[in-house]
Write an enzyme that holds these catalytic residues in place. Structure first.
Site, short mmCIF file in Angstrom:
data_model
loop_
_atom_site.label_atom_id
_atom_site.label_comp_id
_atom_site.label_asym_id
_atom_site.label_seq_id
_atom_site.Cartn_x
_atom_site.Cartn_y
_atom_site.Cartn_z
N ASP A 180 0.82 -1.20 0.00
CA ASP A 180 0.00 0.00 0.00
C ASP A 180 0.86 1.25 0.00
O ASP A 180 2.07 1.20 0.16
CB ASP A 180 -1.07 -0.02 1.10
CG ASP A 180 -0.53 0.17 2.49
OD1 ASP A 180 0.67 0.50 2.61
OD2 ASP A 180 -1.30 0.01 3.46
N ILE A 181 0.21 2.37 -0.26
CA ILE A 181 0.91 3.64 -0.44
C ILE A 181 1.23 4.20 0.94
O ILE A 181 0.36 4.28 1.81
CB ILE A 181 0.03 4.63 -1.24
CG1 ILE A 181 -0.35 4.00 -2.59
CG2 ILE A 181 0.74 5.96 -1.45
CD1 ILE A 181 -1.44 4.75 -3.36
N GLU A 199 -6.14 2.37 -0.67
CA GLU A 199 -4.81 2.56 -1.29
C GLU A 199 -4.00 1.28 -1.24
O GLU A 199 -2.79 1.29 -1.35
CB GLU A 199 -4.07 3.71 -0.62
CG GLU A 199 -3.60 3.45 0.79
CD GLU A 199 -4.66 3.72 1.85
OE1 GLU A 199 -4.26 4.00 2.99
OE2 GLU A 199 -5.87 3.68 1.56
#
Length: 320
Positions: free
Chosen positions: A194-195, A237
């Protein structure tokens, strides 16, 4: 009115009907020479009955599927049985343009064709009749429905923002690979990422740019995939990839390349340059896994470790 007179009248009506009916009628003799060519055929081919009578059908229309069609016709003569050609099998026999305004989307007329054996009074099959039906409307509707269904199928499996698989469909891919491993023992790895600090991106730049960042990452991910890999947007995200026939070591190489690419490729949007990084967790299938859910949890744990130990890194799941 004499008997002959009324017979002539009936013949006149019959000819009239044959000429104006909304289907094509062609009668051929045994050598495929044209004996009858009705109004429908004239309108669509632009060839008058007088100019085509006694001419060979296959010489007049050299784009007919001749070998195939002759075979069909021979069997009608031989077996004295009718034959039917559907547009689904072959969209058309005669390449006629489609002039119907409703179905302006078709370039040619879709046709169903029936071949009928015609016998003389002595019972010999001397001629064959081709009846040509214009089924363009039916065909277009059917094809559009098929297209619409395929599109719906695609949409039901796809995340709208990123065009990656949605979570539900991605989980089906994962389950499929898990089952394959159980059957064949193929190495397969799961990658979850994930970001980093995505909340900050949204807070600083707003959700529109947040969405652009998610699309940007998806784009870079798609460039890194092989045909056999299955990537999905797992949630906000968070992304997930099933790497078929891939060991944890090879998955780490894939993940590192992706991580660097994301770190080095800034998103430029409306004069703003936004750099983001991702944290990645990796888990290959191990035999002691009881189900795919456990596999996913382990990959998630590895992702959590990557976050905890400094972000922008890749971690392979290790059992405590």
């Amino acid at each position: 009115m004499s008997h002959d007179q009324s017979a002539m009248n009936e013949l006149h009506w019959l000819i009239d009907m044959v000429q104006t009916i909304e289907v094509g009628l062609v009668v051929l003799d045994k050598n495929f020479n044209i004996q009858l060519w009705n109004g429908f055929m004239e309108n669509h081919s632009g060839i008058s009955p007088n100019s085509i009578k006694d001419k060979n059908l296959f010489e007049q229309f050299d784009d007919l599927p001749s070998t195939w069609l002759k075979q069909k016709m021979e069997s009608v003569f031989l077996l004295k049985n009718r034959a039917f050609i559907s547009w689904e099998q072959r969209p058309y026999i005669f390449k006629f343009k489609n002039y119907r305004p409703i179905t302006g989307r078709a370039d040619f007329m879709y046709q169903n064709v029936t071949l009928l054996p015609l016998s003389s009074l002595t019972g010999q099959i001397t001629h064959i009749s081709m009846i040509v039906y214009d089924v363009t409307d039916v065909a277009i509707n059917r094809l559009q429905l098929k297209g619409a269904n395929e599109r719906l199928e695609y949409l039901s499996q796809t995340d709208g923002l990123t065009q990656l698989h949605n979570r539900r469909h991605w989980q089906q891919c994962m389950q499929r690979e898990f089952d394959r491993h159980a059957r064949y023992g193929d190495e397969t790895s799961l990658v979850m990422f994930d970001i980093d600090d995505f909340k900050k991106v949204n807070d600083n730049y707003g959700h529109t740019i947040g969405d652009k960042v998610i699309q940007h990452i998806s784009h870079l991910l798609k460039q890194s995939l092989r045909e056999t890999d299955c990537a999905g947007r797992y949630g906000g995200e968070e992304f997930s990839v099933v790497l078929a026939k891939t060991s944890a070591t090879d998955a780490l190489q894939f993940a590192e390349r992706l991580r660097k690419k994301i770190e080095e490729t800034a998103l430029v949007y409306e004069d703003q340059t936004i750099n983001v990084t991702v944290s990645i967790g990796i888990c290959d299938i191990q035999d002691e896994l009881e189900n795919s859910g456990q596999w996913l949890n382990y990959a998630d744990e590895a992702l959590y470790t990557a976050k905890e130990t400094g972000r922008n890194k890749c971690v392979i799941y290790k059992q405590e």
